[in-house]
Design a protein around this motif. Structure first.
Motif, mmCIF file in Angstrom:
data_model
loop_
_atom_site.group_PDB
_atom_site.id
_atom_site.type_symbol
_atom_site.label_atom_id
_atom_site.label_comp_id
_atom_site.label_asym_id
_atom_site.label_seq_id
_atom_site.Cartn_x
_atom_site.Cartn_y
_atom_site.Cartn_z
ATOM 1 N N GLN A 114 0.943 -1.216 0.001
ATOM 2 C CA GLN A 114 0.014 0.091 -0.058
ATOM 3 C C GLN A 114 0.849 1.333 -0.026
ATOM 4 O OE1 GLN A 114 -2.658 0.269 3.340
ATOM 5 N NE2 GLN A 114 -2.880 2.503 3.199
ATOM 6 N N ILE A 115 1.950 1.236 0.857
ATOM 7 C CA ILE A 115 2.761 2.512 0.794
ATOM 8 C C ILE A 115 3.478 2.419 -0.359
ATOM 9 C CG2 ILE A 115 4.708 3.520 2.149
ATOM 10 C CD1 ILE A 115 3.337 2.253 4.914
ATOM 11 N N ARG A 116 4.034 1.655 -0.665
ATOM 12 C CA ARG A 116 4.918 1.656 -2.126
ATOM 13 C C ARG A 116 3.874 2.295 -3.279
ATOM 14 N NH1 ARG A 116 4.622 -1.648 -6.028
ATOM 15 N NH2 ARG A 116 3.844 -3.344 -5.381
ATOM 16 N N GLU A 117 3.005 1.610 -3.225
ATOM 17 C CA GLU A 117 2.077 2.166 -4.431
ATOM 18 C C GLU A 117 1.657 3.667 -4.334
ATOM 19 O OE1 GLU A 117 -1.277 -1.009 -4.529
ATOM 20 O OE2 GLU A 117 -0.114 -2.132 -5.965
ATOM 21 N N GLU A 118 1.290 4.111 -2.984
ATOM 22 C CA GLU A 118 0.960 5.346 -2.588
ATOM 23 C C GLU A 118 2.120 6.355 -3.089
ATOM 24 O OE1 GLU A 118 -0.165 5.443 1.313
ATOM 25 O OE2 GLU A 118 -2.295 4.567 0.972
ATOM 26 N N SER A 119 3.294 5.816 -2.818
ATOM 27 C CA SER A 119 4.515 6.333 -3.219
ATOM 28 C C SER A 119 4.841 6.434 -4.951
ATOM 29 C CB SER A 119 5.750 5.893 -2.406
ATOM 30 O OG SER A 119 5.771 6.180 -1.276
ATOM 31 N N GLY A 120 3.973 5.760 -5.356
ATOM 32 C CA GLY A 120 4.097 5.850 -6.941
ATOM 33 C C GLY A 120 5.236 4.798 -7.367
ATOM 34 N N MET A 121 5.780 3.900 -6.746
ATOM 35 C CA MET A 121 6.883 3.195 -7.016
ATOM 36 C C MET A 121 6.415 1.749 -7.486
ATOM 37 S SD MET A 121 10.273 3.756 -4.410
ATOM 38 C CE MET A 121 9.835 5.101 -3.536
ATOM 39 N N SER A 122 7.098 1.307 -8.351
ATOM 40 C CA SER A 122 7.103 -0.329 -8.710
ATOM 41 C C SER A 122 7.821 -1.113 -7.632
ATOM 42 C CB SER A 122 7.463 -0.626 -10.077
ATOM 43 O OG SER A 122 8.754 -0.314 -10.460
ATOM 44 N N GLN A 123 7.701 -2.377 -7.633
ATOM 45 C CA GLN A 123 8.866 -3.289 -6.792
ATOM 46 C C GLN A 123 10.271 -3.018 -7.212
ATOM 47 O OE1 GLN A 123 7.299 -7.185 -7.058
ATOM 48 N NE2 GLN A 123 5.890 -6.737 -5.309
ATOM 49 N N GLU A 124 10.431 -2.902 -8.545
ATOM 50 C CA GLU A 124 11.706 -2.542 -9.141
ATOM 51 C C GLU A 124 12.397 -1.397 -8.689
ATOM 52 O OE1 GLU A 124 8.854 -3.638 -11.236
ATOM 53 O OE2 GLU A 124 9.544 -5.469 -11.453
ATOM 54 N N GLU A 125 11.378 -0.409 -8.940
ATOM 55 C CA GLU A 125 12.136 0.812 -8.348
ATOM 56 C C GLU A 125 12.286 1.188 -6.834
ATOM 57 O OE1 GLU A 125 9.635 4.050 -11.406
ATOM 58 O OE2 GLU A 125 8.300 3.084 -9.855
ATOM 59 N N LEU A 126 11.459 0.248 -6.117
ATOM 60 C CA LEU A 126 11.861 0.336 -4.583
ATOM 61 C C LEU A 126 13.127 -0.760 -4.444
ATOM 62 C CD1 LEU A 126 11.264 0.781 -1.475
ATOM 63 C CD2 LEU A 126 9.581 -0.976 -1.585
ATOM 64 N N ALA A 127 13.179 -1.626 -5.312
ATOM 65 C CA ALA A 127 14.328 -2.487 -5.056
ATOM 66 C C ALA A 127 15.668 -1.863 -5.314
ATOM 67 C CB ALA A 127 14.137 -3.678 -5.951
ATOM 68 N N ARG A 128 15.788 -0.943 -6.334
ATOM 69 C CA ARG A 128 16.873 -0.159 -6.769
ATOM 70 C C ARG A 128 17.113 0.962 -5.747
ATOM 71 N NH1 ARG A 128 14.750 -0.517 -11.777
ATOM 72 N NH2 ARG A 128 13.629 1.530 -11.710
ATOM 73 N N LYS A 129 16.172 1.716 -5.142
ATOM 74 C CA LYS A 129 16.303 2.818 -4.129
ATOM 75 C C LYS A 129 16.754 2.195 -2.976
ATOM 76 C CE LYS A 129 14.114 6.882 -2.523
ATOM 77 N NZ LYS A 129 12.848 7.839 -2.778
ATOM 78 N N SER A 130 16.062 0.923 -2.565
ATOM 79 C CA SER A 130 16.589 0.426 -1.145
ATOM 80 C C SER A 130 17.645 -0.439 -1.203
ATOM 81 C CB SER A 130 15.226 -0.093 -0.672
ATOM 82 O OG SER A 130 15.111 -1.392 -1.301
ATOM 83 N N THR A 131 18.114 -0.920 -2.345
ATOM 84 C CA THR A 131 19.111 -1.990 -2.571
ATOM 85 C C THR A 131 18.809 -3.308 -1.788
ATOM 86 O OG1 THR A 131 20.504 -1.570 -0.699
ATOM 87 C CG2 THR A 131 21.014 -0.333 -2.598
ATOM 88 N N VAL A 132 17.464 -3.522 -1.857
ATOM 89 C CA VAL A 132 16.827 -4.789 -1.416
ATOM 90 C C VAL A 132 16.576 -5.493 -2.619
ATOM 91 C CG1 VAL A 132 15.200 -5.938 -0.173
ATOM 92 C CG2 VAL A 132 16.395 -4.110 0.779
ATOM 93 N N SER A 133 16.567 -6.952 -2.915
ATOM 94 C CA SER A 133 16.020 -7.404 -4.026
ATOM 95 C C SER A 133 14.590 -7.248 -4.078
ATOM 96 C CB SER A 133 16.625 -8.739 -4.049
ATOM 97 O OG SER A 133 15.615 -9.578 -3.143
ATOM 98 N N ARG A 134 14.156 -7.245 -5.575
ATOM 99 C CA ARG A 134 12.690 -6.974 -5.868
ATOM 100 C C ARG A 134 12.018 -8.494 -5.190
ATOM 101 N NH1 ARG A 134 8.880 -9.313 -7.990
ATOM 102 N NH2 ARG A 134 10.285 -10.905 -8.994
ATOM 103 N N THR A 135 12.787 -9.783 -5.347
ATOM 104 C CA THR A 135 12.200 -11.045 -4.900
ATOM 105 C C THR A 135 11.934 -10.731 -3.375
ATOM 106 O OG1 THR A 135 13.340 -12.160 -6.468
ATOM 107 C CG2 THR A 135 12.636 -13.277 -4.520
ATOM 108 N N THR A 136 12.702 -10.029 -2.705
ATOM 109 C CA THR A 136 12.573 -9.904 -1.099
ATOM 110 C C THR A 136 11.254 -9.034 -1.027
ATOM 111 O OG1 THR A 136 14.764 -10.505 -0.478
ATOM 112 C CG2 THR A 136 13.547 -9.282 1.042
ATOM 113 N N ILE A 137 11.343 -8.115 -1.690
ATOM 114 C CA ILE A 137 10.013 -6.998 -1.512
ATOM 115 C C ILE A 137 8.792 -7.894 -1.840
ATOM 116 C CG2 ILE A 137 9.239 -4.925 -2.415
ATOM 117 C CD1 ILE A 137 11.959 -3.953 -3.063
ATOM 118 N N SER A 138 8.680 -8.690 -3.034
ATOM 119 C CA SER A 138 7.856 -9.230 -3.404
ATOM 120 C C SER A 138 7.031 -10.243 -2.424
ATOM 121 C CB SER A 138 7.889 -10.147 -4.743
ATOM 122 O OG SER A 138 6.767 -10.838 -5.019
#
Length: 75
Positions: free
Chosen positions: A18-42
């Motif tokens: 919910q917070i990621r989507e409200e921030s307008g970020m995809s999982q890939e964008e959050l992964a890049r910005k956080s340096t956490v894998s997209r798989t972990t975020i998913s």
């Protein structure tokens, strides 16, 4: 240090998606910005993991400009 997150079955699901989507970020964008894998975020968004390091929680929260407790833990 590892944290055991609240599971969906306990009606205590985290608000990461919910917070990621409200921030307008995809999982890939959050992964890049956080340096956490997209798989972990998913996995976190879908309740497929419930144990995660403090460092990972901090990276995700910082990338979303939130506190860890705002995203992953509820009273």
């Amino acid at each position: 240090m590892y944290n055991k997150l609240n599971k969906k079955e306990d009606n205590m699901e985290n608000k990461l998606k919910q917070i990621r989507e409200e921030s307008g970020m995809s999982q890939e964008e959050l992964a890049r910005k956080s340096t956490v894998s997209r798989t972990t975020i998913s996995e976190l968004e879908n309740g497929k993991t419930d144990v995660i390091t403090n460092v990972t929680l901090e990276k995700i929260a910082n990338a979303l400009n939130k506190k860890v407790t705002d995203i992953f833990f509820q009273d």
